[in-house]
Design a protein around this motif. Sequence first.
Motif, PDB file in Angstrom:
ATOM      1  N   UNK A 118      -2.371   6.096  20.660  1.00  0.00           N
ATOM      2  CA  UNK A 118      -2.220   6.959  21.818  1.00  0.00           C
ATOM      3  C   UNK A 118      -0.910   6.724  22.540  1.00  0.00           C
ATOM      4  N   UNK A 119      -0.806   5.578  23.230  1.00  0.00           N
ATOM      5  CA  UNK A 119       0.351   5.280  24.072  1.00  0.00           C
ATOM      6  C   UNK A 119       1.677   5.355  23.319  1.00  0.00           C
ATOM      7  N   UNK A 120       1.721   4.836  22.101  1.00  0.00           N
ATOM      8  CA  UNK A 120       2.979   4.817  21.354  1.00  0.00           C
ATOM      9  C   UNK A 120       3.479   6.216  21.015  1.00  0.00           C
ATOM     10  N   UNK A 121       2.582   7.202  21.014  1.00  0.00           N
ATOM     11  CA  UNK A 121       2.979   8.582  20.749  1.00  0.00           C
ATOM     12  C   UNK A 121       3.179   9.360  22.046  1.00  0.00           C
ATOM     13  N   UNK A 122       2.220   9.237  22.965  1.00  0.00           N
ATOM     14  CA  UNK A 122       2.206  10.095  24.151  1.00  0.00           C
ATOM     15  C   UNK A 122       2.818   9.455  25.386  1.00  0.00           C
ATOM     16  N   UNK A 123       2.989   8.139  25.374  1.00  0.00           N
ATOM     17  CA  UNK A 123       3.541   7.461  26.532  1.00  0.00           C
ATOM     18  C   UNK A 123       2.455   6.993  27.489  1.00  0.00           C
ATOM     19  N   UNK A 124       2.855   6.329  28.545  1.00  0.00           N
ATOM     20  CA  UNK A 124       1.916   5.813  29.537  1.00  0.00           C
ATOM     21  C   UNK A 124       1.760   6.837  30.645  1.00  0.00           C
ATOM     22  N   UNK A 125       0.498   7.145  30.947  1.00  0.00           N
ATOM     23  CA  UNK A 125       0.233   8.130  31.983  1.00  0.00           C
ATOM     24  C   UNK A 125      -1.011   7.712  32.749  1.00  0.00           C
ATOM     25  N   UNK A 126      -1.051   7.919  34.071  1.00  0.00           N
ATOM     26  CA  UNK A 126      -2.240   7.551  34.834  1.00  0.00           C
ATOM     27  C   UNK A 126      -3.468   8.273  34.316  1.00  0.00           C
ATOM     28  N   UNK A 127      -4.608   7.594  34.379  1.00  0.00           N
ATOM     29  CA  UNK A 127      -5.864   8.207  33.949  1.00  0.00           C
ATOM     30  C   UNK A 127      -6.220   9.380  34.830  1.00  0.00           C
ATOM     31  N   UNK A 128      -6.893  10.363  34.238  1.00  0.00           N
ATOM     32  CA  UNK A 128      -7.391  11.498  35.027  1.00  0.00           C
ATOM     33  C   UNK A 128      -8.733  11.121  35.631  1.00  0.00           C
ATOM     34  N   UNK A 131       0.834  -1.196   0.000  1.00  0.00           N
ATOM     35  CA  UNK A 131       0.000   0.000   0.000  1.00  0.00           C
ATOM     36  C   UNK A 131       0.871   1.249   0.000  1.00  0.00           C
ATOM     37  N   UNK A 132       0.293   2.356  -0.473  1.00  0.00           N
ATOM     38  CA  UNK A 132       0.985   3.635  -0.400  1.00  0.00           C
ATOM     39  C   UNK A 132       0.819   4.205   1.015  1.00  0.00           C
ATOM     40  N   UNK A 133       1.860   4.872   1.499  1.00  0.00           N
ATOM     41  CA  UNK A 133       1.790   5.452   2.848  1.00  0.00           C
ATOM     42  C   UNK A 133       0.617   6.420   2.973  1.00  0.00           C
ATOM     43  N   UNK A 134       0.293   7.113   1.906  1.00  0.00           N
ATOM     44  CA  UNK A 134      -0.771   8.111   1.948  1.00  0.00           C
ATOM     45  C   UNK A 134      -2.159   7.494   2.152  1.00  0.00           C
ATOM     46  N   UNK A 135      -2.263   6.184   2.028  1.00  0.00           N
ATOM     47  CA  UNK A 135      -3.555   5.519   2.197  1.00  0.00           C
ATOM     48  C   UNK A 135      -3.971   5.390   3.658  1.00  0.00           C
ATOM     49  N   UNK A 136      -3.038   5.628   4.576  1.00  0.00           N
ATOM     50  CA  UNK A 136      -3.316   5.439   6.000  1.00  0.00           C
ATOM     51  C   UNK A 136      -3.130   6.751   6.750  1.00  0.00           C
ATOM     52  N   UNK A 137      -4.151   7.152   7.480  1.00  0.00           N
ATOM     53  CA  UNK A 137      -4.112   8.391   8.251  1.00  0.00           C
ATOM     54  C   UNK A 137      -3.905   8.073   9.724  1.00  0.00           C
ATOM     55  N   UNK A 138      -2.972   8.750  10.352  1.00  0.00           N
ATOM     56  CA  UNK A 138      -2.719   8.588  11.778  1.00  0.00           C
ATOM     57  C   UNK A 138      -3.605   9.546  12.574  1.00  0.00           C
ATOM     58  N   UNK A 139      -4.356   8.984  13.508  1.00  0.00           N
ATOM     59  CA  UNK A 139      -5.124   9.773  14.476  1.00  0.00           C
ATOM     60  C   UNK A 139      -4.449   9.579  15.827  1.00  0.00           C
ATOM     61  N   UNK A 140      -4.007  10.655  16.443  1.00  0.00           N
ATOM     62  CA  UNK A 140      -3.358  10.551  17.747  1.00  0.00           C
ATOM     63  C   UNK A 140      -4.410  10.689  18.841  1.00  0.00           C
ATOM     64  N   UNK A 141      -4.512   9.666  19.674  1.00  0.00           N
ATOM     65  CA  UNK A 141      -5.504   9.655  20.753  1.00  0.00           C
ATOM     66  C   UNK A 141      -4.900  10.359  21.962  1.00  0.00           C
ATOM     67  N   UNK A 142      -5.419  11.541  22.267  1.00  0.00           N
ATOM     68  CA  UNK A 142      -4.823  12.401  23.290  1.00  0.00           C
ATOM     69  C   UNK A 142      -5.539  12.322  24.633  1.00  0.00           C
ATOM     70  N   UNK A 143      -6.368  11.308  24.826  1.00  0.00           N
ATOM     71  CA  UNK A 143      -7.102  11.175  26.090  1.00  0.00           C
ATOM     72  C   UNK A 143      -6.133  11.122  27.271  1.00  0.00           C
ATOM     73  N   UNK A 144      -6.517  11.783  28.344  1.00  0.00           N
ATOM     74  CA  UNK A 144      -5.787  11.937  29.608  1.00  0.00           C
ATOM     75  C   UNK A 144      -4.578  12.863  29.508  1.00  0.00           C
ATOM     76  N   UNK A 145      -4.286  13.371  28.312  1.00  0.00           N
ATOM     77  CA  UNK A 145      -3.147  14.264  28.159  1.00  0.00           C
ATOM     78  C   UNK A 145      -3.631  15.713  28.014  1.00  0.00           C
ATOM     79  N   UNK A 146      -2.827  16.680  28.456  1.00  0.00           N
ATOM     80  CA  UNK A 146      -3.271  18.079  28.477  1.00  0.00           C
ATOM     81  C   UNK A 146      -3.293  18.747  27.110  1.00  0.00           C
ATOM     82  N   UNK A 147      -3.966  19.888  27.073  1.00  0.00           N
ATOM     83  CA  UNK A 147      -4.038  20.676  25.844  1.00  0.00           C
ATOM     84  C   UNK A 147      -2.645  21.090  25.374  1.00  0.00           C
TER      85      UNK A 147
END
Length: 239
Positions: free
Chosen positions: A228-238, A28-44
């Motif tokens: 989420x985790x692979x980008x933002x790391x492991x953090x305790x839930x809020x 597949x072409x790389x452009x066929x896949x969109x990355x969505x970063x899950x930012x739950x529990x992380x700050x603005x």
Amino acid sequence: MAGRKSELAANLATVERRITAACAAAGREREEVTLIVVTKTYPASDVRLLHELGVRQVAENRDQDAAPKAAACEDLSLTWHFVGQLQTNKVRSVASYADVVQSVDRAKLVSALSAAAVRTEREVGCLLQVALDAESGERGARGGVAPDGIEELAAAVAGAPGLRLDGLMTVAPLAGRYAGRQRAAFDRLLELASRLRADHPAANMVSAGMSADLEDAVAAGATHVRVGTAVLGVRPRLG
């Protein structure tokens, strides 16, 4: 802050290499896949750093966290996805900032989302969350409509003012025939997505795969992966 930005940049680069390699392996072409970063529990502040690093698609799963975060980042060019189980009493708030709701799984939610979208004069994209562990007519343990309920629910979304039918989403199930078989689960979702497009050609978004199994999702043909985790790391839930 500089240290956090460097950390996020390194993590994003690692995830990018994983997606690129998975696309190459699948032909597949790389452009066929969109990355969505899950930012739950992380700050603005993390969302702002991600935006500086080129991220344009972010996801949240709890309105009480998402609403203030989206408001704090409203000056940024971002597409907000809501990926958690959604109660009807939160719909009005979610419809005010979410561009896509990936967890539509029942007719009552469709009606509530439609009313909220019309009220706020916004168009909200909808993914039907498919529960591959659900029996006929039931919902899954993590939410989601049973596969045999897709057609009826899709028709409801397609006919609802203010809503746009975008495609399907799933979370790899923890029970049932697909438990521990992520690739098989994602292959099944792609089969269901193909059937959906026969009646709704524009509903071509397939959201599957997270930090641990994004390669399986890409191999199956997913158009979007939620990491989420692979980008933002492991953090305790809020909360």
